[in-house]
Write an enzyme that holds these catalytic residues in place. Structure first.
Site, PDB file in Angstrom:
ATOM      1  N   SER A 183       0.837  -1.215   0.000  1.00 16.50           N
ATOM      2  CA  SER A 183       0.000   0.000   0.000  1.00 16.50           C
ATOM      3  C   SER A 183       0.861   1.250   0.000  1.00 16.50           C
ATOM      4  O   SER A 183       0.357   2.333  -0.261  1.00 16.50           O
ATOM      5  CB  SER A 183      -0.854   0.053   1.270  1.00 16.50           C
ATOM      6  OG  SER A 183      -1.587  -1.101   1.424  1.00 16.50           O
ATOM      7  N   HIS A 225      -1.951  -3.592  -6.844  1.00 17.38           N
ATOM      8  CA  HIS A 225      -2.573  -3.194  -5.568  1.00 17.38           C
ATOM      9  C   HIS A 225      -4.065  -3.522  -5.602  1.00 17.38           C
ATOM     10  O   HIS A 225      -4.866  -2.778  -6.160  1.00 17.38           O
ATOM     11  CB  HIS A 225      -2.322  -1.686  -5.373  1.00 17.38           C
ATOM     12  CG  HIS A 225      -2.702  -1.158  -4.035  1.00 17.38           C
ATOM     13  ND1 HIS A 225      -2.898   0.176  -3.779  1.00 17.38           N
ATOM     14  CD2 HIS A 225      -2.916  -1.783  -2.851  1.00 17.38           C
ATOM     15  CE1 HIS A 225      -3.218   0.341  -2.520  1.00 17.38           C
ATOM     16  NE2 HIS A 225      -3.242  -0.822  -1.936  1.00 17.38           N
ATOM     17  N   GLU A 273      -5.143  -1.217  -8.680  1.00 12.35           N
ATOM     18  CA  GLU A 273      -4.256  -0.088  -8.985  1.00 12.35           C
ATOM     19  C   GLU A 273      -2.908  -0.691  -9.388  1.00 12.35           C
ATOM     20  O   GLU A 273      -2.277  -1.389  -8.601  1.00 12.35           O
ATOM     21  CB  GLU A 273      -4.102   0.793  -7.727  1.00 12.35           C
ATOM     22  CG  GLU A 273      -3.409   2.106  -7.969  1.00 12.35           C
ATOM     23  CD  GLU A 273      -3.280   2.947  -6.681  1.00 12.35           C
ATOM     24  OE1 GLU A 273      -3.118   2.375  -5.587  1.00 12.35           O
ATOM     25  OE2 GLU A 273      -3.325   4.177  -6.789  1.00 12.35           O
ATOM     26  N   ASN A 311      -3.917   5.990  -1.828  1.00 12.94           N
ATOM     27  CA  ASN A 311      -3.663   6.470  -0.474  1.00 12.94           C
ATOM     28  C   ASN A 311      -3.219   7.928  -0.414  1.00 12.94           C
ATOM     29  O   ASN A 311      -3.352   8.570   0.626  1.00 12.94           O
ATOM     30  CB  ASN A 311      -2.653   5.562   0.227  1.00 12.94           C
ATOM     31  CG  ASN A 311      -3.328   4.288   0.682  1.00 12.94           C
ATOM     32  OD1 ASN A 311      -4.456   4.323   1.158  1.00 12.94           O
ATOM     33  ND2 ASN A 311      -2.675   3.155   0.503  1.00 12.94           N
TER      34      ASN A 311
HETATM   35  N1  LIG Z   1      -5.529  -4.934   4.604  1.00 14.94           N
HETATM   36  C1  LIG Z   1      -5.832  -4.092   3.624  1.00 14.94           C
HETATM   37  O1  LIG Z   1      -6.934  -3.501   3.603  1.00 14.94           O
HETATM   38  C2  LIG Z   1      -4.884  -3.882   2.486  1.00 14.94           C
HETATM   39  C3  LIG Z   1      -5.367  -3.284   1.312  1.00 14.94           C
HETATM   40  C4  LIG Z   1      -4.495  -3.145   0.224  1.00 14.94           C
HETATM   41  C5  LIG Z   1      -3.170  -3.556   0.339  1.00 14.94           C
HETATM   42  N2  LIG Z   1      -2.710  -4.111   1.523  1.00 14.94           N
HETATM   43  C6  LIG Z   1      -1.316  -4.556   1.563  1.00 14.94           C
HETATM   44  O2  LIG Z   1      -1.321  -5.973   1.442  1.00 14.94           O
HETATM   45  C7  LIG Z   1      -0.202  -6.538   2.145  1.00 14.94           C
HETATM   46  C8  LIG Z   1      -0.708  -7.568   3.140  1.00 14.94           C
HETATM   47  O3  LIG Z   1      -1.589  -6.948   4.056  1.00 14.94           O
HETATM   48  P1  LIG Z   1      -2.612  -7.788   4.938  1.00 14.94           P
HETATM   49  O4  LIG Z   1      -3.580  -6.802   5.494  1.00 14.94           O
HETATM   50  O5  LIG Z   1      -3.100  -8.970   4.170  1.00 14.94           O
HETATM   51  O6  LIG Z   1      -1.631  -8.285   6.104  1.00 14.94           O
HETATM   52  P2  LIG Z   1      -1.852  -9.484   7.154  1.00 14.94           P
HETATM   53  O7  LIG Z   1      -1.118  -9.086   8.369  1.00 14.94           O
HETATM   54  O8  LIG Z   1      -3.309  -9.826   7.257  1.00 14.94           O
HETATM   55  O9  LIG Z   1      -1.116 -10.733   6.449  1.00 14.94           O
HETATM   56  C9  LIG Z   1       0.244 -10.754   6.197  1.00 14.94           C
HETATM   57  C10 LIG Z   1       0.687 -12.219   6.138  1.00 14.94           C
HETATM   58  O10 LIG Z   1       2.048 -12.246   5.672  1.00 14.94           O
HETATM   59  C11 LIG Z   1       2.693 -13.325   6.310  1.00 14.94           C
HETATM   60  N3  LIG Z   1       4.140 -13.157   6.210  1.00 14.94           N
HETATM   61  C12 LIG Z   1       4.961 -12.323   6.911  1.00 14.94           C
HETATM   62  N4  LIG Z   1       6.238 -12.476   6.511  1.00 14.94           N
HETATM   63  C13 LIG Z   1       6.228 -13.416   5.537  1.00 14.94           C
HETATM   64  C14 LIG Z   1       7.245 -14.022   4.739  1.00 14.94           C
HETATM   65  N5  LIG Z   1       8.521 -13.677   4.871  1.00 14.94           N
HETATM   66  N6  LIG Z   1       6.877 -14.974   3.850  1.00 14.94           N
HETATM   67  C15 LIG Z   1       5.595 -15.338   3.709  1.00 14.94           C
HETATM   68  N7  LIG Z   1       4.579 -14.807   4.448  1.00 14.94           N
HETATM   69  C16 LIG Z   1       4.900 -13.866   5.343  1.00 14.94           C
HETATM   70  C17 LIG Z   1       2.150 -13.277   7.736  1.00 14.94           C
HETATM   71  O11 LIG Z   1       2.329 -14.519   8.394  1.00 14.94           O
HETATM   72  C18 LIG Z   1       0.670 -12.935   7.482  1.00 14.94           C
HETATM   73  O12 LIG Z   1      -0.128 -14.110   7.395  1.00 14.94           O
HETATM   74  C19 LIG Z   1       0.522  -5.351   2.772  1.00 14.94           C
HETATM   75  O13 LIG Z   1       1.560  -4.959   1.920  1.00 14.94           O
HETATM   76  C20 LIG Z   1      -0.555  -4.258   2.841  1.00 14.94           C
HETATM   77  O14 LIG Z   1      -0.030  -2.963   2.794  1.00 14.94           O
HETATM   78  C21 LIG Z   1      -3.536  -4.279   2.583  1.00 14.94           C
END
Ligand SMILES: NC(=O)c1ccc[n+]([C@@H]2O[C@H](COP(=O)([O-])OP(=O)(O)OC[C@H]3O[C@@H](n4cnc5c(N)ncnc54)[C@H](O)[C@@H]3O)[C@@H](O)[C@H]2O)c1
Length: 305
Positions: free
Chosen positions: A120, A141, A153, A191
């Site tokens: 993000s 994204h 995106e 964002n």
């Molecule tokens: N949550 C949202 O609304 C949203 C929206 C758009 C983008 N994002 C982006 O998406 C990405 C993930 O966000 P999320 O909300 O799903 O996070 P989350 O915390 O729900 O999940 C992240 C996962 O990554 C795993 N992880 C950590 N290190 C790792 C590694 N080295 N190898 C493999 N897995 C690993 C963790 O165990 C966890 O299950 C981030 O970059 C975030 O900025 C999030």
């Protein structure tokens, strides 16, 4: 190049949704997480969300079984990416973690493989620079919840090639999404526009101009936003909002992006929104269907003397 084999790294909120849509539209998916429990939870979530799609006649029971059969889970990247055409990284939003992952997948993945990040806020150009294939690194994204939200995106890093952009644009369309390409600058477009709106709503509360419900009601009923900005901040997580405001502030060096002191104070206190049970609203009673303003914000005096 036509993408057929995909890996999704990270099986949290976003990773499970991304794996879901790729499997739904016929791609072979490797879903990778360092945490086995997160993988099991992701499979359950995908199954539950597909049941919802069955109830809405979007999928049949047979479509669901076929889609689930296309997903294989892995706790180790090593064996999971060597035959992939596309890797979508959706791991924890932490630059060190992401740069490590990209170094590793660059070394393991076949030469033609495109490496995408769902970040993000982290620079795609910076991520691409740790690989030997910056022309094949791109931002993809997705929005939360992935199976429902139409937008992808697409972020071109400084060295992303037009071929890579074309392949990812076509892939997003094949997932029935609407791709929109933007350049790689802090906050991208989503964002850079959304977070200052949320920050301004928090400033409006902090300055005593209006209370939580008043601000959210004005934006919902007056501007036709489906959710008020303070409730949305609670959903996104106040720590995530603060982190992204800091990325904008640092990236553009402009005081208009300074995070509101109230946002900083709430994050310091541990009130992070829905995930911690308390933010601008109180989520401690899980059975309650009503939105309840958090105790700190219940007394709003609309007349400032
Ligand atoms: N949550 C949202 O609304 C949203 C929206 C758009 C983008 N994002 C982006 O998406 C990405 C993930 O966000 P999320 O909300 O799903 O996070 P989350 O915390 O729900 O999940 C992240 C996962 O990554 C795993 N992880 C950590 N290190 C790792 C590694 N080295 N190898 C493999 N897995 C690993 C963790 O165990 C966890 O299950 C981030 O970059 C975030 O900025 C999030």
């Amino acid at each position: 190049m036509k993408i057929q084999k995909v890996a999704v790294i990270g099986s949290g909120t976003m990773g499970n949704g991304i794996a879901h849509v790729f499997a739904q539209y016929g791609y072979d998916v490797h879903l990778i997480d360092i945490n086995e429990q997160a993988l099991q939870k992701a499979l359950q979530t995908i199954s539950k969300n597909m049941d919802r799609q069955i109830a809405k006649n979007i999928l049949t029971e047979q479509d669901k079984q076929q889609a689930l059969n296309r997903i294989k889970t892995f706790t180790n990247i090593d064996n999971a990416v060597t035959d992939r055409d596309l890797i979508v990284e959706a791991a924890t939003e932490n630059p060190t973690i992401k740069l490590d992952i990209f170094k590793k997948i660059d070394a393991l993945a076949p030469e033609h493989c495109i490496l995408a990040s769902n970040t993000s806020s982290i620079s795609i150009t910076k991520i691409a620079a740790v690989t030997k294939r910056p022309d094949k690194v791109i931002g993809m994204h997705f929005m939360n919840p992935v199976p429902m939200m139409k937008l992808v995106e697409i972020i071109n890093g400084f060295k992303t090639s037009s071929t890579t952009n074309q392949v990812i644009t076509e892939t997003a369309k094949a997932l029935q999404k609407v791709p929109v390409t933007v350049n790689d600058f802090p906050g991208f477009v989503s964002n850079k526009v959304l977070m200052p709106l949320i920050n301004e709503a928090i400033y409006t509360l902090y300055e005593g101009i209006a209370g939580v419900e008043e601000i959210d009601t004005i934006m919902k009923l007056g501007m036709a936003h489906p959710m008020g900005p303070l409730q949305l901040a609670d959903f996104i997580g106040l720590d995530v909002c603060l982190y992204i405001m800091r990325v904008l502030y640092e990236g553009y060096g402009n005081p208009k992006y300074a995070p509101c002191p109230l946002l900083v104070k709430m994050v310091d206190s541990g009130n992070l929104g829905v995930k911690s049970g308390m933010g601008f609203y109180d989520y401690s009673n899980k059975d309650s269907k009503e939105l309840i303003v958090a105790p700190q914000f219940r007394k709003h005096n609309p007349v400032v003397v």
